[in-house]
Design a protein around this motif. Structure first.
Motif, PDB file in Angstrom:
ATOM      1  N   SER A 228      32.452  36.326  39.085  1.00 40.75           N
ATOM      2  CA  SER A 228      31.910  36.579  40.424  1.00 40.75           C
ATOM      3  C   SER A 228      32.259  37.976  40.915  1.00 40.75           C
ATOM      4  N   GLY A 229      31.518  38.459  41.901  1.00 35.78           N
ATOM      5  CA  GLY A 229      31.732  39.796  42.445  1.00 35.78           C
ATOM      6  C   GLY A 229      33.119  39.979  43.018  1.00 35.78           C
ATOM      7  N   ILE A 230      33.622  38.970  43.727  1.00 32.70           N
ATOM      8  CA  ILE A 230      34.937  39.085  44.341  1.00 32.70           C
ATOM      9  C   ILE A 230      36.028  39.135  43.268  1.00 32.70           C
ATOM     10  N   ASP A 231      35.827  38.379  42.181  1.00 33.05           N
ATOM     11  CA  ASP A 231      36.801  38.415  41.090  1.00 33.05           C
ATOM     12  C   ASP A 231      36.761  39.751  40.351  1.00 33.05           C
ATOM     13  N   LEU A 232      35.576  40.341  40.244  1.00 36.94           N
ATOM     14  CA  LEU A 232      35.467  41.659  39.624  1.00 36.94           C
ATOM     15  C   LEU A 232      36.209  42.700  40.451  1.00 36.94           C
ATOM     16  N   LEU A 233      36.098  42.594  41.773  1.00 31.64           N
ATOM     17  CA  LEU A 233      36.805  43.519  42.647  1.00 31.64           C
ATOM     18  C   LEU A 233      38.313  43.352  42.493  1.00 31.64           C
ATOM     19  N   TYR A 399      29.364  46.651  35.872  1.00 28.49           N
ATOM     20  CA  TYR A 399      30.548  46.085  36.537  1.00 28.49           C
ATOM     21  C   TYR A 399      30.485  46.361  38.039  1.00 28.49           C
ATOM     22  N   ILE A 400      30.195  47.602  38.393  1.00 34.03           N
ATOM     23  CA  ILE A 400      30.107  47.974  39.813  1.00 34.03           C
ATOM     24  C   ILE A 400      28.952  47.253  40.490  1.00 34.03           C
ATOM     25  N   TYR A 401      27.808  47.186  39.819  1.00 32.94           N
ATOM     26  CA  TYR A 401      26.625  46.507  40.384  1.00 32.94           C
ATOM     27  C   TYR A 401      26.928  45.031  40.660  1.00 32.94           C
ATOM     28  N   ASN A 402      27.627  44.381  39.709  1.00 36.40           N
ATOM     29  CA  ASN A 402      27.911  42.947  39.859  1.00 36.40           C
ATOM     30  C   ASN A 402      28.937  42.665  40.948  1.00 36.40           C
ATOM     31  N   ILE A 403      29.778  43.667  41.273  1.00 36.02           N
ATOM     32  CA  ILE A 403      30.712  43.468  42.390  1.00 36.02           C
ATOM     33  C   ILE A 403      29.934  43.198  43.674  1.00 36.02           C
TER      34      ILE A 403
END
Length: 478
Positions: A228-233, A399-403
């Protein structure tokens, strides 16, 4: 041989005992012992690359003497360029040949040419970028008449290969380290205890912080499409602490180990995550590399004396070269370019020297302005680290896009309360000790003996609880 291994825990006391109790105060014997220990330490990685380290050492030793004894400038210039081209040639072949060959193939394929480049299948010699830069600075300083060539080959070889700094720095200068190697050294109990404290803190940052973060960082970066985006962050922030704990932890262990032998190495970190802008960050992160590029690239190119165009050009050059120094991947070049872009406003408006003093010096807490500036700088640095960690440019952008996908507004799954507490403890101790050379240099010295030793033992116990994974240091790949 890893600093965070049982082998090193056995190796270090043996060398220490031989150094102080067998060699005693005989500096020649001590240096021979250090050289043997350093070569053994390096051979534990891969003995086949010993020839490269020895050849590089002998080349710069000989060319240094030849330059000094040259009868004219032409002869001096010949030996200078022989050393520079040979050293950079080895670096290019082992570190960059495949990158250039593959990049060239992709470019020519766009115009319809199909070629099959001959690639070399060889591992990168550990520490080659570091000991090559040691030798380059020595040769350049002799050429510029800043130092005299070293006549004692043992002393010079120890300067290049001193085992605490051999594989990941700091990048030393002959003007700083060689005089210490040549002079008589006597055992200093206070200095040795201080070295042990710094080693302990370095092990905490590496084993407890960096290696714990690595588990979550690998999860998010290796599965960035599914996460998920929050987990990527959160994973990106964890990588910020991983690379800091890993590299500054190595530097702490290196500096502390050197101090056990009566030698002071250049400081490599000065609490960079408390920086208030990107310019300050780069004065505090990997200081030995930043200063190397400043002295041997930025200033020779003209520095900032030629107006805005000169400042812009030279800033981009040193950051692109710095990125490329880190590895043969377009991600590092992108990382360097972005750093140059982020630092550019302070360069153009000449505010890059605004934050020289330690943040909130003499105060317990930062001002609101300082806190906001620190938070913004840390966030920008974390964004840049995504390119540093990504496998390729596409991976970084994805990676940045999916955040920023809709999944950002979900409950995080990788957030670890234990790790969050450990990072909080790290940053608290670093904040309290930010006036010193390393965080726990003075913490506890005024406490009574029971409290002081309880503090050290608690850190040591935490390190032992996390000991076992023996993750390699990130900067070994450079």
């Amino acid at each position: 041989m890893l600093f965070n291994s049982l082998n090193f825990a056995i190796f270090l006391p043996i060398v220490f005992i031989l150094y102080w109790f067998v060699a005693k105060n005989n500096v020649k014997f001590q240096n021979v012992l250090l050289l043997i220990a350093s070569y053994f330490f390096y051979a534990c990685w891969d003995w086949r690359f010993m020839f490269l380290l020895m050849f590089s050492t002998l080349l710069d030793y000989v060319t240094g003497l030849k330059m000094q004894n040259a009868e004219n400038q032409k002869g001096k210039r010949f030996w200078f360029w022989l050393s520079i081209i040979t050293n950079l040639g080895f670096l290019a072949v082992f570190k960059y040949y495949n990158f250039f060959a593959e990049s060239f193939t992709k470019v020519v394929s766009q115009i319809g040419w199909e070629i099959s480049p001959m690639l070399i299948n060889v591992i990168l010699p550990v520490g080659i970028s570091f000991y090559t830069f040691h030798g380059l600075s020595y040769v350049i300083d002799i050429y510029n008449n800043k130092i005299k060539a070293e006549k004692n080959i043992i002393d010079y070889a120890v300067f290049v290969s001193f085992f605490p700094l051999l594989v990941a720095g700091p990048i030393e200068r002959a003007t700083h380290l060689l005089p210490q190697i040549k002079k008589e050294r006597k055992f200093d109990y206070t200095k040795s205890v201080d070295g042990l404290r710094q080693i302990l803190w370095g092990l905490f940052k590496k084993i407890v912080i960096a290696d714990s973060c690595a588990e979550y960082v690998n999860l998010t970066f290796n599965s960035s499409i599914e996460v998920s985006g929050i987990d990527l962050l959160i994973g990106a922030f964890f990588f910020s602490f991983q690379i800091y704990g890993d590299f500054s932890g190595y530097s702490d262990i290196a500096l502390g180990t050197a101090r056990l032998f009566g030698i002071d190495l250049l400081r490599n970190f000065a609490f960079p995550y408390f920086s208030r802008d990107i310019a300050e960050f780069w004065r505090r992160w990997h200081i030995s590399l930043s200063s190397w590029f400043k002295d041997y690239l930025y200033i020779p190119l003209g520095g900032s004396k030629g107006g805005n165009w000169m400042r812009i050009r030279n800033t981009f050059i040193i950051f692109i070269v710095s990125g490329f120094w880190h590895g043969a991947n377009w991600t590092f070049i992108a990382w360097g370019i972005l750093n140059a872009l982020f630092i550019m406003p302070s360069i153009l408006f000449k505010s890059n020297r605004n934050n020289i003093e330690i943040v909130a010096k003499g105060k317990y807490l930062p001002s609101l302005k300082d806190f906001i500036q620190i938070s913004i700088t840390f966030t920008l640095v974390t964004f840049l680290w995504i390119f540093f960690r990504a496998e390729n440019i596409t991976h970084a952008f994805n990676y940045i896009y999916n955040i920023f996908s809709i999944s950002f507004f979900t409950i995080p799954t990788i957030l670890s309360k234990r790790l969050a507490l450990l990072i909080t403890f790290l940053m608290f101790i670093e904040w309290v000790g930010r006036d010193e050379q390393y965080a726990i240099a003075k913490i506890g010295l005024q406490w009574n003996k029971i409290m002081r030793w309880s503090f050290y033992l608690a850190i040591a116990y935490t390190v032992m609880l996390h000991f076992g994974s023996k993750e390699e240091f990130i900067y070994f790949q450079f």
